[in-house]
Design a protein around this motif. Sequence first.
Motif, PDB file in Angstrom:
ATOM      1  N   MET A   1      45.673  36.139  40.852  1.00 28.35           N
ATOM      2  CA  MET A   1      46.038  36.338  39.356  1.00 28.35           C
ATOM      3  C   MET A   1      47.295  37.537  38.817  1.00 28.35           C
ATOM      4  O   MET A   1      47.161  38.857  39.486  1.00 28.35           O
ATOM      5  N   ARG A   2      48.091  37.061  38.594  1.00 25.67           N
ATOM      6  CA  ARG A   2      49.304  37.987  38.878  1.00 25.67           C
ATOM      7  C   ARG A   2      49.114  39.375  37.286  1.00 25.67           C
ATOM      8  O   ARG A   2      49.140  40.069  37.345  1.00 25.67           O
ATOM      9  N   LYS A   3      48.545  38.716  35.816  1.00 26.96           N
ATOM     10  CA  LYS A   3      48.380  39.274  35.237  1.00 26.96           C
ATOM     11  C   LYS A   3      47.035  39.976  34.529  1.00 26.96           C
ATOM     12  O   LYS A   3      46.901  40.545  34.457  1.00 26.96           O
ATOM     13  N   ALA A   4      46.220  39.145  33.626  1.00 26.90           N
ATOM     14  CA  ALA A   4      45.562  38.979  33.726  1.00 26.90           C
ATOM     15  C   ALA A   4      43.901  39.429  34.672  1.00 26.90           C
ATOM     16  O   ALA A   4      43.805  38.177  35.913  1.00 26.90           O
ATOM     17  N   LYS A   5      42.691  40.555  34.302  1.00 26.51           N
ATOM     18  CA  LYS A   5      41.957  40.426  35.412  1.00 26.51           C
ATOM     19  C   LYS A   5      41.117  39.994  34.998  1.00 26.51           C
ATOM     20  O   LYS A   5      40.400  39.293  33.907  1.00 26.51           O
ATOM     21  N   PRO A   6      40.254  38.961  36.062  1.00 32.10           N
ATOM     22  CA  PRO A   6      39.174  37.726  35.212  1.00 32.10           C
ATOM     23  C   PRO A   6      37.882  38.360  35.096  1.00 32.10           C
ATOM     24  O   PRO A   6      38.207  39.820  35.599  1.00 32.10           O
ATOM     25  N   LYS A   7      37.374  37.604  34.771  1.00 33.02           N
ATOM     26  CA  LYS A   7      36.581  38.547  33.672  1.00 33.02           C
ATOM     27  C   LYS A   7      34.982  38.337  34.540  1.00 33.02           C
ATOM     28  O   LYS A   7      34.799  37.631  35.636  1.00 33.02           O
ATOM     29  N   LYS A   8      34.275  39.473  34.691  1.00 33.89           N
ATOM     30  CA  LYS A   8      33.157  39.434  35.451  1.00 33.89           C
ATOM     31  C   LYS A   8      32.018  38.783  34.623  1.00 33.89           C
ATOM     32  O   LYS A   8      31.395  38.835  33.432  1.00 33.89           O
TER      33      LYS A   8
END
Length: 158
Positions: A1-8
């Motif tokens: 993923m380039r922009k958003a960090k994945p949710k924990k």
Amino acid sequence: MRKAKPKKRQVLPDPVFGDVKVTRFVNHLMYDGKKSTSYSIFYTALEVVKNKLPNEEKSSLEIWKAALDNVTPQVEVKSRRVGGATFQVPTEIRADRKESVSMKNLILYARKRGGKTMADKLAAEIVDAFNNQGGSYKRKEDMHRMAEANRAFAHFRF
């Protein structure tokens, strides 16, 4: 993923001890979505640990946590390409990765052991890790040794 960090993702605590760490361990232990089987293996392993170390004043869960702490690496080496050469650069490990690596190593070396059931193998590996020996402990020592040997390349850290 380039922009958003994945949710924990939120991990629920286990039914017996009410501990999130236990659930994470069981998730690593699980094959093919068989979580109840993994729970039974883990709880049986803790029973075996309690029987193997009867004179220990700690509970089996505390012994397991201490074993996990003993096999948790502080540093690892990562490959980094600098000017056509690849260097093994020692880096510190994030807290969540430390936990994950230690759990995976404990399970991996438990699976490689000789023994009758997975619960017996896991119990033996937990006891060995608690006593600072066994495959998973040796793995941690090897990681630290590699990082120490490549300390000269620490300035390539990213």
